[in-house]
Design an enzyme around this catalytic site. Structure first.
Site, PDB file in Angstrom:
ATOM      1  N   TRP A   1     -13.892   1.959 101.809  1.00 55.93           N
ATOM      2  CA  TRP A   1     -13.527   2.943 102.827  1.00 55.93           C
ATOM      3  C   TRP A   1     -12.077   2.775 103.256  1.00 55.93           C
ATOM      4  O   TRP A   1     -11.386   3.744 103.552  1.00 55.93           O
ATOM      5  CB  TRP A   1     -14.450   2.786 104.034  1.00 55.93           C
ATOM      6  CG  TRP A   1     -14.176   3.752 105.143  1.00 55.93           C
ATOM      7  CD1 TRP A   1     -14.642   5.028 105.258  1.00 55.93           C
ATOM      8  CD2 TRP A   1     -13.367   3.527 106.304  1.00 55.93           C
ATOM      9  NE1 TRP A   1     -14.178   5.607 106.415  1.00 55.93           N
ATOM     10  CE2 TRP A   1     -13.393   4.713 107.079  1.00 55.93           C
ATOM     11  CE3 TRP A   1     -12.625   2.446 106.760  1.00 55.93           C
ATOM     12  CZ2 TRP A   1     -12.701   4.832 108.283  1.00 55.93           C
ATOM     13  CZ3 TRP A   1     -11.933   2.568 107.967  1.00 55.93           C
ATOM     14  CH2 TRP A   1     -11.982   3.737 108.707  1.00 55.93           C
ATOM     15  N   HIS A   2     -11.600   1.528 103.245  1.00 55.04           N
ATOM     16  CA  HIS A   2     -10.235   1.259 103.679  1.00 55.04           C
ATOM     17  C   HIS A   2      -9.197   1.645 102.631  1.00 55.04           C
ATOM     18  O   HIS A   2      -8.008   1.753 102.963  1.00 55.04           O
ATOM     19  CB  HIS A   2     -10.070  -0.220 104.043  1.00 55.04           C
ATOM     20  CG  HIS A   2     -10.668  -0.576 105.373  1.00 55.04           C
ATOM     21  ND1 HIS A   2     -11.934  -1.103 105.507  1.00 55.04           N
ATOM     22  CD2 HIS A   2     -10.178  -0.452 106.626  1.00 55.04           C
ATOM     23  CE1 HIS A   2     -12.179  -1.308 106.792  1.00 55.04           C
ATOM     24  NE2 HIS A   2     -11.142  -0.914 107.492  1.00 55.04           N
ATOM     25  N   GLY A   3      -9.595   1.823 101.395  1.00 57.89           N
ATOM     26  CA  GLY A   3      -8.609   2.195 100.390  1.00 57.89           C
ATOM     27  C   GLY A   3      -9.191   2.195  98.988  1.00 57.89           C
ATOM     28  O   GLY A   3     -10.198   1.535  98.721  1.00 57.89           O
TER      29      GLY A   3
ATOM     30  N   PHE B   1      -6.113   6.171 106.363  1.00 61.76           N
ATOM     31  CA  PHE B   1      -7.525   6.135 105.962  1.00 61.76           C
ATOM     32  C   PHE B   1      -8.265   7.390 106.386  1.00 61.76           C
ATOM     33  O   PHE B   1      -9.429   7.533 106.079  1.00 61.76           O
ATOM     34  CB  PHE B   1      -8.220   4.908 106.572  1.00 61.76           C
ATOM     35  CG  PHE B   1      -7.526   3.611 106.231  1.00 61.76           C
ATOM     36  CD1 PHE B   1      -7.075   3.381 104.953  1.00 61.76           C
ATOM     37  CD2 PHE B   1      -7.309   2.654 107.194  1.00 61.76           C
ATOM     38  CE1 PHE B   1      -6.412   2.184 104.627  1.00 61.76           C
ATOM     39  CE2 PHE B   1      -6.659   1.467 106.886  1.00 61.76           C
ATOM     40  CZ  PHE B   1      -6.220   1.237 105.601  1.00 61.76           C
TER      41      PHE B   1
END
Length: 477
Positions: free
Chosen positions: A323-325, A477
């Site tokens: 989710w962060h990258g 994000f």
């Protein structure tokens, strides 16, 4: 529209004035806030306002469909529709290039030439946040925890509400929609608390996060081979506090602006670096995001009741990392935290089976646990800050060089302000919260003239520290 810009200040003043003007006219007030929210988002990139509207429309229709369905199959079809569209759009913009690049590398490792095209898709700001916020509504209706709203305008405002649309906190529909249906009583105290939160957020961002970035973090990660291992370690700690000050500063501003407009948003942080374990850290850090993954993914795949709990934890934390990258560094970040949480769970089970407390009890034991947890969190953040896995490996390799290599850089003049800022940030994080509460109450009780003077002085100090209005980290994000 940078939060540190005159544009945002003027925008906020206009919205606040119109919100006050239409305070007793609920429909007009909602219309103003919805228009302001879309204007705010379009100032970042007008091309993607359609995505915001699409997410709102898809989940609104799916929510109504789930509630009106007479059969479980119909409810599941509506949920599948919402999940497919919402997660499909998110995957397309955020992960498609990562999948293409990974496929090309895999083919090359088997000796095949693969020159796959890379799509130049600009990541819409805040897409992860408004996707998850809208999906939480649909999932709650499917689980019977929420009733579908009859007003598309209210739902669209819930998804696009400008204080939260870029970086949260991820607000549940049951926390926000009732405030649209039955507004909270007008309160001067709430507005004053909002102003204090906004000031605190800007101090965190401009006087701490931006200074740590410019003075310590950015130079170290730009060229780790040029600095001593000790300086690189200090920079890792600095980034750990930069990230906290940056995101919690944004949360303070978002909650403060919402209070000025008459809304309450959930808190998002609880002194995360005082955690006694990695599990405890995730109960304190970005709780609206970690709570989303806990409630909708971890429990969704079985939690501790169905399947293997450790597999379920790994699935959840790898998803948090992704989710962060889109990169293998974020996958590894999730694996590390998932492994630590699995170990915490196993250790607690062993201690409880022997009749021992689950957590350390003595002051010394708690201090050691806190320090060890902080080391794990801070060092794993190398993967978070580095642009890719190779860069993270290069940073770690530079940290492991002999201490004498490049040691002179630690005493370079530009680090003095950074080191002092880091020390103050650490001190403030571990001071008792009641000290800040007393300071806030003292400010609010002071005469208006003194409040204005303090505000003007603080603005001048922040301008002196300003590094050009850098965006908040979580906007990516």
């Amino acid at each position: 529209m940078s939060f540190q810009s005159l544009h945002f200040l003027l925008f906020l003043c206009v919205v606040f004035a119109l919100n006050r003007h239409f305070l007793q006219r609920l429909d007009a007030r909602k219309n103003v806030l919805l228009a302001a929210s879309y204007y705010f988002y379009m100032c970042w990139d007008w091309r993607y306002a359609g995505l915001l509207l699409l997410m709102s429309a898809v989940n609104f229709v799916a929510g109504r469909g789930i509630e009106d369905s007479a059969t479980p199959r119909g409810r599941k079809r509506w949920l599948a529709f919402a999940l497919a569209v919402s997660l499909g759009v998110l995957a397309c913009f955020k992960y498609l290039n990562f999948f293409i690049d990974s496929a090309a590398r895999l083919a090359a490792s088997f000796g095949f030439e693969a020159d796959l095209p890379v799509l130049q898709l600009l990541l819409p700001v805040g897409i992860s946040f408004f996707t998850f916020q809208s999906l939480s509504y649909t999932l709650d209706i499917f689980r019977g925890r929420e009733r579908a709203t009859a007003s598309f305008r209210d739902f669209a405002l819930f998804v696009a509400f400008f204080p939260t649309v870029l970086s949260g906190p991820i607000t549940r529909a049951r926390q926000f929609l009732p405030q649209l249906e039955q507004p909270l009583p007008d309160s001067r105290e709430r507005a004053e608390e909002g102003l204090v939160l906004i000031l605190r957020g800007f101090v965190k961002k401009m006087a701490f996060a931006d200074v740590l970035a410019v003075q310590l973090v950015n130079p170290a990660f730009a060229s780790p081979a040029d600095y001593s291992p000790l300086f690189l370690l200090v920079a890792v700690y600095a980034f750990t506090f930069q990230l906290y000050m940056d995101l919690s500063g944004y949360t303070d501003i978002a909650r403060g602006v919402a209070k000025l407009l008459g809304f309450e948003l959930p808190a998002n942080f609880d002194r995360p670096y005082q955690a006694l374990s990695v599990s405890n850290f995730w109960q304190r850090w970005h709780t609206s995001m970690s709570g989303f993954f806990r409630d909708y993914l971890y429990f969704g795949v079985g939690g501790s009741r169905h399947g293997n709990v450790y597999v379920n934890l790994y699935i959840t934390f790898i998803a948090i990392g992704c989710w962060h990258g889109a990169g293998w560094n974020f996958v590894l970040y999730g694996v590390i935290h998932g492994s630590c949480v699995c170990f915490d769970r196993w250790r607690r089970g062993r201690r409880e089976a022997r009749g021992l407390p689950a957590e350390p009890q003595g002051a010394a034991a708690r201090l050691v646990a806190m320090l060890l947890t902080f080391q794990v969190v801070a060092l794993s953040r190398i993967l978070f800050r580095a642009p890719d896995l190779d860069s993270a490996a290069a940073y770690v390799a530079a940290m492991l060089q002999p201490l004498a290599a490049g040691a002179a850089h630690l005493s370079a003049p530009f680090t003095a302000v950074g080191l002092a800022t880091l020390l103050v940030a650490v001190l403030l994080h571990y001071l008792p919260p009641r000290l800040f509460e007393h300071a806030a109450r003292g400010y609010l009780r002071a005469p208006v003239v003194l409040q204005g003077g303090a505000l003007a002085g603080l603005a001048l100090v922040l301008l002196a520290f300003s590094s050009g209005g850098a965006s908040f980290i979580y906007f990516q994000f």
